[in-house]
Design a protein around this motif. Structure first.
Motif, PDB file in Angstrom:
ATOM      1  N   VAL A 168      37.483  40.632  34.795  1.00 35.13           N
ATOM      2  CA  VAL A 168      38.733  40.348  34.113  1.00 35.13           C
ATOM      3  C   VAL A 168      39.472  39.181  34.772  1.00 35.13           C
ATOM      4  O   VAL A 168      40.150  38.406  34.094  1.00 35.13           O
ATOM      5  CB  VAL A 168      39.600  41.623  34.081  1.00 35.13           C
ATOM      6  N   GLU A 169      39.307  39.022  36.080  1.00 35.61           N
ATOM      7  CA  GLU A 169      39.917  37.863  36.747  1.00 35.61           C
ATOM      8  C   GLU A 169      39.377  36.579  36.133  1.00 35.61           C
ATOM      9  O   GLU A 169      40.099  35.607  35.927  1.00 35.61           O
ATOM     10  CB  GLU A 169      39.597  37.918  38.253  1.00 35.61           C
ATOM     11  N   GLU A 170      38.075  36.594  35.791  1.00 34.74           N
ATOM     12  CA  GLU A 170      37.459  35.422  35.160  1.00 34.74           C
ATOM     13  C   GLU A 170      38.065  35.183  33.780  1.00 34.74           C
ATOM     14  O   GLU A 170      38.247  34.040  33.350  1.00 34.74           O
ATOM     15  CB  GLU A 170      35.951  35.657  35.047  1.00 34.74           C
ATOM     16  N   TYR A 189      34.778  46.011  33.998  1.00 32.37           N
ATOM     17  CA  TYR A 189      34.092  44.716  33.898  1.00 32.37           C
ATOM     18  C   TYR A 189      33.624  44.167  35.240  1.00 32.37           C
ATOM     19  O   TYR A 189      33.253  43.010  35.322  1.00 32.37           O
ATOM     20  CB  TYR A 189      35.024  43.686  33.249  1.00 32.37           C
ATOM     21  N   VAL A 190      33.645  44.990  36.299  1.00 34.43           N
ATOM     22  CA  VAL A 190      33.380  44.426  37.627  1.00 34.43           C
ATOM     23  C   VAL A 190      32.003  43.776  37.735  1.00 34.43           C
ATOM     24  O   VAL A 190      31.814  42.878  38.538  1.00 34.43           O
ATOM     25  CB  VAL A 190      33.552  45.452  38.771  1.00 34.43           C
ATOM     26  N   TYR A 191      31.042  44.231  36.928  1.00 33.83           N
ATOM     27  CA  TYR A 191      29.702  43.638  37.038  1.00 33.83           C
ATOM     28  C   TYR A 191      29.495  42.499  36.042  1.00 33.83           C
ATOM     29  O   TYR A 191      28.387  42.003  35.902  1.00 33.83           O
ATOM     30  CB  TYR A 191      28.628  44.716  36.850  1.00 33.83           C
ATOM     31  N   ASP A 192      30.538  42.109  35.316  1.00 35.30           N
ATOM     32  CA  ASP A 192      30.377  41.114  34.243  1.00 35.30           C
ATOM     33  C   ASP A 192      30.645  39.699  34.740  1.00 35.30           C
ATOM     34  O   ASP A 192      31.742  39.385  35.202  1.00 35.30           O
ATOM     35  CB  ASP A 192      31.331  41.425  33.078  1.00 35.30           C
ATOM     36  N   GLN A 193      29.637  38.872  34.654  1.00 32.39           N
ATOM     37  CA  GLN A 193      29.783  37.471  35.023  1.00 32.39           C
ATOM     38  C   GLN A 193      28.741  36.673  34.259  1.00 32.39           C
ATOM     39  O   GLN A 193      27.560  36.861  34.518  1.00 32.39           O
ATOM     40  CB  GLN A 193      29.590  37.306  36.543  1.00 32.39           C
ATOM     41  N   PRO A 194      29.085  35.823  33.318  1.00 36.72           N
ATOM     42  CA  PRO A 194      30.435  35.540  32.844  1.00 36.72           C
ATOM     43  C   PRO A 194      31.008  36.697  32.024  1.00 36.72           C
ATOM     44  O   PRO A 194      30.250  37.454  31.421  1.00 36.72           O
ATOM     45  CB  PRO A 194      30.232  34.322  31.939  1.00 36.72           C
ATOM     46  N   HIS A 195      32.326  36.795  32.017  1.00 32.30           N
ATOM     47  CA  HIS A 195      32.962  37.827  31.195  1.00 32.30           C
ATOM     48  C   HIS A 195      32.708  37.525  29.715  1.00 32.30           C
ATOM     49  O   HIS A 195      32.522  36.369  29.339  1.00 32.30           O
ATOM     50  CB  HIS A 195      34.475  37.852  31.468  1.00 32.30           C
TER      51      HIS A 195
END
Lengths: 515, 206
Positions: free
Chosen positions: A245-247, B88-94
């Motif tokens: 969510v920070e992203e 969402y901690v494992y989401d990259q990119p969100h």
């Protein structure tokens, strides 16, 4: 939680004290008082009272324009190329939303990629480049100083365009950073940042070595934009540090500031120069322009999180962005007073100058887009319009009807003064104007009306989700018609541009000897 | 205004302040929340499927952030409980998304848990929903004269089936489906859940 609130309060205190110190310094050293004649900086040595509606009689009388001419011409040519390509991808993506089985055979042509190509090509290829071209044309003029290091922007243009092309290729093949407005892979973004340095350095050098004391309002916006965009671009693209969510908050801090602190200053600054320049009279109230500029900086920079209303982000940051969105009324009204009143008192100039028609129309759309944006950020309105095509209509009101249309006028005004000859087909300029204005009207009203209906359908638990999809179809078809008209206008624009480039050399006016 | 440096410094200072408020402060606040124990990192295949999801641009039509019942009937549509930051901690990119041309997908794995259904829908959405405007993704599949051992054959109604042979899912389609099926945040929201409660306060607070 208490730590965060304490932190915020402490920071607000420190920032307020700093701001107060800055204000006292500015008042004490007379930084914010403006002389009556400052608004006339746009007119050059000959002063106000000379409308600039004829393309060639003022051809390079100072020797300044011929230095900026080469980088400006290269940037405009490249920008128009990306405008046409980017628009074709836009129309393609639009058609795919109501012809979902059209061109499904290959991954690069799928909706998700064509839409992304459209956005990145028009933002980085067209709008940024044509805006930079305008800055390079206008800044040396308001500083009455030839562009410093004029070779650097040419190198920048080569790197920038190769990178935009590479970024397009990356998106088409599925190599993406995966966030809206930040899709171009960060490895390529390094090259964009490098090209940006090549664009910005000469302009800052020109500002610092300028031969006039006062920085005209256009200069504030342009110099501000040149500080803001590089910072935004680098922070948002830093790989590996943003997640979850920070992203998402970083994403929308960036994406809305691309509009607010990059494209908007380019458009507003350009209009602030050309409106008085073409009419030959200073803007209505020069002192008010201070409010417009600093209001924009302060409020626009914090509106981004209204894209996450109702989402998994802290309530306070959403509310902060909503409040700042509403505060945007202040700088927008300040700019509106200056620009629209100046045009409204001189409507004769709209008949004499086709570029002014584009620029005045675009400036008016800035007011509308901003008012709409402030209202759209209210929670009660946003709950309907969020997640719908209404947002796409609003984005195009800002980035297209405002910034792009101002830039069309800017190019139509610059080119005859850059080459010393008129456009071969003024009729095409009129056709371009009406195609994009009418095409955009269809585009905007279709998406706005359809978007509200879509939003209402999604909020109604008794109606299946399918209804919101089915009811949009006629509006999406209308959007394709409007978008195609706009694209046709862009093709006429490109043809006219090629026409003035290729005109026989004999038709050029003789340059006046430099003073 | 007549000087470059003060203008530049103040302009920069204002944006730095905005960055503090919109990026750093929420970032600090979000990072201090614990990861829900039931939320698992993506497996290798799910991560590959997520890369497909990102690369194909699914986010431009599908959000991944159900709203609260105070605001919208997302829960009644089966899209799940209101999303919280820790989901969402494992989401990259969100992939939170800003558009719902199609439905929210944060819990699609719980709502539509059939691999066969997902594969048919990816191959041709209109084989299931005549009204759908979702793109078909035939390039994630191949047509073979007959299925070989280990192949996953896509179930299709006659109108959408090839004239000869069978449609078989490529690895990309299987990965993407694995990711879609992993989308399941139906575990209870943590006690210190962080999300925009602006609509709740609107109703109870005023």
């Amino acid at each position: 939680m208490p730590l965060t609130i304490g932190l915020l309060l402490g920071l607000s205190f420190v920032v307020s004290v700093l701001a107060l110190a800055f204000l006292i310094w500015a008042v004490a050293t007379r930084q914010i008082t403006m002389q009556k004649g400052d608004a006339a900086t746009v007119f050059g040595a000959e002063g106000a009272g000379h409308p600039d509606v004829d393309g060639t009689h003022l051809f390079d009388t100072t020797g300044i324009d011929r230095i900026s001419a080469r980088p400006v011409l290269v940037l405009i040519a490249a920008a128009i190329f990306w405008l046409v390509v980017g628009s074709l991808f836009g129309v393609g993506a639009s058609l795919k939303l109501h012809w979902p089985d059209w061109l499904t055979g290959s991954a690069p042509l799928t909706f998700g990629r064509m839409r992304t190509l459209h956005l990145n090509l028009v933002i980085y290829g067209w709008l940024s480049q044509v805006g930079i071209a305008g800055m390079m044309w206008i800044l040396p003029r308001i500083f009455r100083t030839p562009l410093k290091m004029p070779g650097l922007p040419l190198a920048g243009a080569v790197i920038w365009n190769l990178t935009v092309a590479a970024g397009g290729w990356a998106i088409a093949t599925g190599w993406t950073d995966g966030e809206e407005w930040l899709e171009i892979p960060w490895q390529l973004d390094i090259l964009l940042a490098l090209a940006g340095v090549f664009f910005v350095l000469p302009m800052i050098q020109t500002a610092r070595k300028r031969e006039v004391h006062h920085i005209y309002v256009t200069g504030w916006y342009f110099l501000g934009a040149m500080i803001w965009f590089p910072f935004l671009f680098i922070v948002a693209n830093l790989p590996g540090i943003h997640y979850g969510v920070e992203e998402a908050t970083t994403n929308w801090w960036f994406a809305h500031n691309v509009l607010g602190l990059w494209l908007t200053p380019l458009g507003v600054g350009t209009a602030y120069y050309f409106i008085p320049k073409i009419i030959g009279k200073p803007v209505y109230s020069y002192a008010v322009s201070l409010l417009g500029f600093w209001g924009l900086a302060l409020f626009y920079s914090q509106v981004g999180i209204h894209h996450l209303i109702g989402g998994p982000v802290p309530t306070w940051v959403v509310t902060l962005s909503v409040v700042h969105s509403v505060m945007m009324f202040i700088p927008v009204i300040a700019v509106a007073v200056n620009q629209h009143v100046t045009v409204a008192r001189n409507t004769w100039a709209l008949k004499q100058s086709l570029p002014l028609r584009f620029i005045a129309f675009g400036a008016l759309m800035y007011t509308f887009a901003s008012f709409q944006g402030s209202i759209e950020a209210l929670r009660s309105v946003n709950t309907i319009t969020h997640f719908t095509h209404y947002t796409i209509g609003h984005a195009h009101l800002g980035a297209y009807a405002f910034v792009s249309i101002v830039m069309f006028g800017s190019v139509y005004h610059i080119m005859p003064r850059l080459l010393g000859r008129e456009f071969a087909w003024p009729g095409l300029i009129r056709a371009h104007f009406w195609l994009v204005v009418l095409g955009f009207a269809i585009y905007f009203f279709a998406l706005s009306i359809g978007g509200v209906l879509q939003g209402l359908a999604m909020l109604d638990a008794t109606r299946p989700f399918a209804e919101s999809v089915i009811l949009m179809k006629p509006y999406l078809e209308a959007r394709s018609i409007g978008g195609s008209m706009m694209t046709l206008g862009h093709i006429l624009f490109a043809l006219n541009f090629i026409g003035i480039l290729l005109a026989r050399p004999g038709t050029a006016a003789k340059p006046v000897v430099a003073e | 205004m007549n000087r470059y440096l003060p203008l530049a410094l103040l302009a920069f200072g204002i944006l730095a302040f905005a960055t503090l408020m919109l990026v750093i402060a929420p970032g600090v606040q979000i990072a201090r929340h614990s990861v829900p124990p039931q939320l698992e990192p993506y497996t290798e295949q799910q991560a590959r499927g997520r890369a497909q999801y990102v690369g194909l641009g699914c986010v431009y039509c599908h959000s991944q952030q159900p709203r609260s019942p105070d605001q919208a009937p997302d829960g009644e549509r089966g899209w799940g409980r209101p999303a919280v930051a820790a989901d969402y901690v494992y989401d990259q990119p969100h992939q939170l998304g800003t558009m719902r041309t199609g439905p929210d997908l944060l819990n699609v794995g719980a709502r539509l848990p059939s691999e066969a259904w997902q594969l048919t829908h990816l191959y041709q959405p209109r084989a299931i929903f005549g009204w759908s405007v979702m793109p078909a993704y035939p390039f994630l599949f191949e047509i073979k004269p007959a299925a070989e051992p280990g192949d996953t054959v896509v179930v299709l109604p006659e109108a959408f089936a090839p004239e000869a042979g069978v449609v078989v899912a490529r690895q990309e389609a299987l990965d993407l489906t694995a990711y879609l099926l992993s989308l399941d945040r139906t575990y209870p929201a943590p006690a210190d859940a962080l999300r925009d409660e602006g609509y709740a306060t609107m109703e109870s607070g005023s």
